[in-house]
Design a protein around this motif. Structure first.
Motif, PDB file in Angstrom:
ATOM      1  N   TYR A   1       0.804  -1.248   0.071  1.00 29.58           N
ATOM      2  CA  TYR A   1      -0.047   0.027   0.206  1.00 29.58           C
ATOM      3  C   TYR A   1       0.855   1.255  -0.111  1.00 29.58           C
ATOM      4  O   TYR A   1       0.684   2.359  -0.719  1.00 29.58           O
ATOM      5  CB  TYR A   1      -0.976  -0.058   1.242  1.00 29.58           C
ATOM      6  CG  TYR A   1      -1.997   1.221   1.051  1.00 29.58           C
ATOM      7  CD1 TYR A   1      -2.979   1.070   0.476  1.00 29.58           C
ATOM      8  CD2 TYR A   1      -1.640   2.501   1.903  1.00 29.58           C
ATOM      9  CE1 TYR A   1      -4.298   2.014   0.283  1.00 29.58           C
ATOM     10  CE2 TYR A   1      -2.890   3.352   1.648  1.00 29.58           C
ATOM     11  CZ  TYR A   1      -3.800   3.400   0.923  1.00 29.58           C
ATOM     12  OH  TYR A   1      -4.724   4.325   1.063  1.00 29.58           O
ATOM     13  N   ALA A   2       1.907   1.305   0.824  1.00 37.23           N
ATOM     14  CA  ALA A   2       2.576   2.406   0.983  1.00 37.23           C
ATOM     15  C   ALA A   2       4.058   2.605   0.191  1.00 37.23           C
ATOM     16  O   ALA A   2       4.277   3.692  -0.267  1.00 37.23           O
ATOM     17  CB  ALA A   2       3.156   2.683   2.360  1.00 37.23           C
ATOM     18  N   TYR A   3       4.352   1.482  -0.035  1.00 44.00           N
ATOM     19  CA  TYR A   3       5.960   1.408  -0.719  1.00 44.00           C
ATOM     20  C   TYR A   3       5.689   1.095  -2.313  1.00 44.00           C
ATOM     21  O   TYR A   3       5.398  -0.162  -2.412  1.00 44.00           O
ATOM     22  CB  TYR A   3       6.636   0.262  -0.034  1.00 44.00           C
ATOM     23  CG  TYR A   3       6.944   0.781   1.537  1.00 44.00           C
ATOM     24  CD1 TYR A   3       7.781   1.769   2.009  1.00 44.00           C
ATOM     25  CD2 TYR A   3       6.253  -0.039   2.454  1.00 44.00           C
ATOM     26  CE1 TYR A   3       8.094   1.906   3.351  1.00 44.00           C
ATOM     27  CE2 TYR A   3       6.380   0.203   4.108  1.00 44.00           C
ATOM     28  CZ  TYR A   3       7.196   1.144   4.093  1.00 44.00           C
ATOM     29  OH  TYR A   3       7.455   1.411   5.675  1.00 44.00           O
ATOM     30  N   ASN A   4       6.504   1.727  -2.890  1.00 45.58           N
ATOM     31  CA  ASN A   4       6.283   1.676  -4.433  1.00 45.58           C
ATOM     32  C   ASN A   4       7.713   0.752  -4.902  1.00 45.58           C
ATOM     33  O   ASN A   4       8.195   0.216  -3.876  1.00 45.58           O
ATOM     34  CB  ASN A   4       6.140   2.845  -5.277  1.00 45.58           C
ATOM     35  CG  ASN A   4       7.393   3.658  -5.139  1.00 45.58           C
ATOM     36  OD1 ASN A   4       8.458   3.356  -4.432  1.00 45.58           O
ATOM     37  ND2 ASN A   4       7.248   5.108  -5.108  1.00 45.58           N
ATOM     38  N   GLU A   5       7.766   0.565  -5.879  1.00 46.69           N
ATOM     39  CA  GLU A   5       8.731  -0.303  -6.680  1.00 46.69           C
ATOM     40  C   GLU A   5      10.282   0.160  -5.966  1.00 46.69           C
ATOM     41  O   GLU A   5      11.257  -0.667  -6.235  1.00 46.69           O
ATOM     42  CB  GLU A   5       8.732  -0.553  -8.098  1.00 46.69           C
ATOM     43  CG  GLU A   5       8.928   0.546  -9.026  1.00 46.69           C
ATOM     44  CD  GLU A   5       9.162   0.213 -10.438  1.00 46.69           C
ATOM     45  OE1 GLU A   5       8.865  -1.001 -10.676  1.00 46.69           O
ATOM     46  OE2 GLU A   5       9.197   1.148 -11.334  1.00 46.69           O
ATOM     47  N   ASN A   6      10.187   1.321  -5.925  1.00 47.34           N
ATOM     48  CA  ASN A   6      11.660   1.904  -5.363  1.00 47.34           C
ATOM     49  C   ASN A   6      12.025   1.478  -4.110  1.00 47.34           C
ATOM     50  O   ASN A   6      13.180   1.708  -3.446  1.00 47.34           O
ATOM     51  CB  ASN A   6      11.691   3.389  -5.613  1.00 47.34           C
ATOM     52  CG  ASN A   6      11.579   3.971  -7.061  1.00 47.34           C
ATOM     53  OD1 ASN A   6      11.981   3.164  -8.046  1.00 47.34           O
ATOM     54  ND2 ASN A   6      10.893   5.019  -7.042  1.00 47.34           N
ATOM     55  N   ASP A   7      10.946   1.285  -3.001  1.00 48.66           N
ATOM     56  CA  ASP A   7      11.032   0.668  -1.877  1.00 48.66           C
ATOM     57  C   ASP A   7      10.910  -0.518  -1.579  1.00 48.66           C
ATOM     58  O   ASP A   7      11.555  -1.122  -0.424  1.00 48.66           O
ATOM     59  CB  ASP A   7      10.383   1.730  -0.795  1.00 48.66           C
ATOM     60  CG  ASP A   7      10.750   3.137  -0.892  1.00 48.66           C
ATOM     61  OD1 ASP A   7      11.873   3.297  -0.864  1.00 48.66           O
ATOM     62  OD2 ASP A   7       9.546   4.177  -1.120  1.00 48.66           O
ATOM     63  N   LEU A   8      10.007  -1.239  -2.054  1.00 48.92           N
ATOM     64  CA  LEU A   8       9.737  -2.752  -1.884  1.00 48.92           C
ATOM     65  C   LEU A   8       9.550  -3.486  -2.996  1.00 48.92           C
ATOM     66  O   LEU A   8       8.709  -2.953  -3.948  1.00 48.92           O
ATOM     67  CB  LEU A   8       8.637  -2.654  -0.772  1.00 48.92           C
ATOM     68  CG  LEU A   8       8.105  -4.161  -0.317  1.00 48.92           C
ATOM     69  CD1 LEU A   8       7.442  -3.860   1.153  1.00 48.92           C
ATOM     70  CD2 LEU A   8       7.149  -4.564  -1.251  1.00 48.92           C
ATOM     71  N   MET A   9      10.227  -4.408  -3.184  1.00 50.73           N
ATOM     72  CA  MET A   9       9.968  -5.441  -4.425  1.00 50.73           C
ATOM     73  C   MET A   9       9.206  -6.745  -4.119  1.00 50.73           C
ATOM     74  O   MET A   9       9.886  -7.759  -3.456  1.00 50.73           O
ATOM     75  CB  MET A   9      11.372  -5.539  -4.948  1.00 50.73           C
ATOM     76  CG  MET A   9      11.018  -6.607  -6.249  1.00 50.73           C
ATOM     77  SD  MET A   9      12.689  -6.837  -7.169  1.00 50.73           S
ATOM     78  CE  MET A   9      13.572  -8.297  -5.929  1.00 50.73           C
ATOM     79  N   LEU A  10       7.995  -6.857  -4.395  1.00 46.08           N
ATOM     80  CA  LEU A  10       7.133  -8.033  -4.009  1.00 46.08           C
ATOM     81  C   LEU A  10       7.327  -8.982  -5.358  1.00 46.08           C
ATOM     82  O   LEU A  10       7.528  -8.640  -6.351  1.00 46.08           O
ATOM     83  CB  LEU A  10       5.598  -7.875  -4.063  1.00 46.08           C
ATOM     84  CG  LEU A  10       5.025  -7.221  -2.761  1.00 46.08           C
ATOM     85  CD1 LEU A  10       3.565  -7.032  -2.922  1.00 46.08           C
ATOM     86  CD2 LEU A  10       5.290  -8.220  -1.567  1.00 46.08           C
TER      87      LEU A  10
END
Length: 442
Positions: free
Chosen positions: A181-190
């Protein structure tokens, strides 16, 4: 002496038990009184409001899912309810701890609230909750090197955009989507931790559907204000069981259509029998259509079941119209005969019309007209004896086509032929319709 020996042996046994219990406490660090979990993991020394590696590269978070059950699928609300085990894998070096035997430590939801965990949510979800019987179904496992396993048991109701144009011979494609919800691809990679093997299912049996395929996929989602986000998909294909609808909809509809054809074999003078049969079949078809429509969403396009029901309703309705045409033609035929014939003085019109409102030829004495020999000349003064004997040449045949009016007059004068033709035309037409319908939608 015996008493002293017994007391001394009892004290030695008690001291031995204390020594064993102390050794067990020393071996199991979770039972030590000196180091608490918060102290071991140094929770107070770090700011867990920030993600691991804040300011650096995106933190990879692996996901795997085990689907426990699909609880319900609603066509009216266009959604499904699924219960699953959602597991997260990531590494947070801030939680690393020294260990001689390299064993992990397992905690419940009480410690989860004190550390950083991924904020994964379900896209297009309507309702979701974490099970809390008897405790919250949350498990946190921390390894000495800082690797973390975070597992929750959750039930979610999510949207499934269904296409009912082929209902109930349809196949639906539904998906459950996961995203930070809060972290885009620059912060979190699912990502799926084990690829396609990251999605596992128990044996799932549904009442109206057969699950053809489960598979995992991934993609990106773009939001104009916040950027790109990694999104994971749990895709499954549902094929509807047709047998329930055959018993509840198709077979009763076929029987009503066939029942409407029974009126073709009933005497055309039996008005109450044929009218009541026609109205009964029409009302039954209306009830079936209403029942099917009430269990379906109000979509703006035509469904396959609508085509079948309304076409069958048309056949039933036409059988009623057919008898109206037969009754009208019979009335015209008898009125013509009554005008041409001679009505006896003892004729009681009210008795003749009491049965069905029509005069009948068996109630009236009809005087036949004398036949007039046809003439081939257009001269009205020429007598039949003076008409020359004109014969066609050998090998030729004369055929005079009837006009439309003559065909209508013939049909009116022989109204029973309408029933005779209908006995064949209606079943053949309905059989042709069923052949086309099932070949298109099966």
């Amino acid at each position: 002496m015996v008493t002293e020996q017994t007391s001394s042996s009892g004290s030695e046994t008690t001291s031995d038990c204390r020594r064993i219990d102390y050794k067990l406490k020393r071996q199991d660090s979770t039972k030590t009184l000196l180091i608490k979990s918060e102290q071991l993991l140094r929770i107070e020394e770090h700011d867990f409001a920030l993600r691991p590696g804040f300011g650096g590269a995106a933190i990879p978070v692996g996901i795997d899912v085990q689907v426990e059950s699909i609880d319900s699928i609603s066509e009216v609300n266009m959604d499904f309810t699924m219960t699953l085990y959602l597991r997260h894998y990531w590494k947070d070096e801030r939680l690393a701890f020294p260990s001689r035997n390299n064993l992990s430590r397992t905690f419940d939801s009480r410690l989860v609230k004190k550390i950083w965990v991924p904020d994964v949510f379900f896209v297009h979800s309507k309702r979701s909750f974490i099970h809390d019987t008897t405790m919250e179904n949350i498990m946190l496992r921390v390894y000495p090197d800082g690797n973390i396993l975070y597992s929750v048991r959750v039930t979610v109701t999510a949207l499934c955009s269904m296409d009912f144009s082929s209902f109930p011979l349809d196949t639906q494609n539904c998906s459950l989507e996961l995203e930070s919800y809060a972290y885009n691809e620059n912060d979190l990679m699912l990502y799926w931790k084990n690829g396609n093997d990251s999605l596992r299912t128990d044996e799932i049996v549904l009442s109206q559907f057969f699950i053809e395929h489960f598979h995992a996929s991934s993609g990106l989602a773009f939001y104009s204000s916040t950027g790109w986000y990694n999104r994971l998909f749990i895709n499954f294909i549902l094929r509807r069981h047709i047998f329930f609808f055959m018993l509840q909809t198709y077979f009763p509809t076929m029987l009503m259509v066939v029942l409407s054809w029974v009126s073709f074999w009933i005497d055309r003078r039996a008005v109450p029998a044929r009218v009541s049969l026609g109205i009964t079949t029409v009302l039954t078809m209306s009830t079936i259509i209403t029942g099917v429509s009430s269990s379906m969403p109000q979509v703006s396009y035509v469904k396959a079941v609508d085509i079948y029901l309304w076409t069958s309703f048309l056949f039933v309705f036409l059988s009623v119209i057919e008898y109206a045409a037969v009754n009208y033609c019979t009335t015209l035929e008898e009125m013509r005969k009554m005008k041409k014939g001679k009505i006896p003085s003892t004729f009681n019109a009210s008795q003749a019309m009491a049965f069905d409102g029509c005069f009948h030829d068996n109630d009236i004495e009809l005087t036949p007209f004398s036949r007039i020999a046809p003439t081939l000349t257009s001269d009205p003064l020429t007598t039949p004896a003076q008409t020359p004997d004109v014969r066609p040449a050998e090998g030729t045949r004369l055929r005079r086509q009837r006009s439309v009016r003559e065909n209508v007059d013939l049909l009116v004068s022989n109204s029973y032929m309408i029933d005779s033709y209908s006995r064949l035309a209606f079943p053949l037409s309905y059989l042709l319709f069923n052949t086309i319908y099932w070949s298109l939608y099966s």
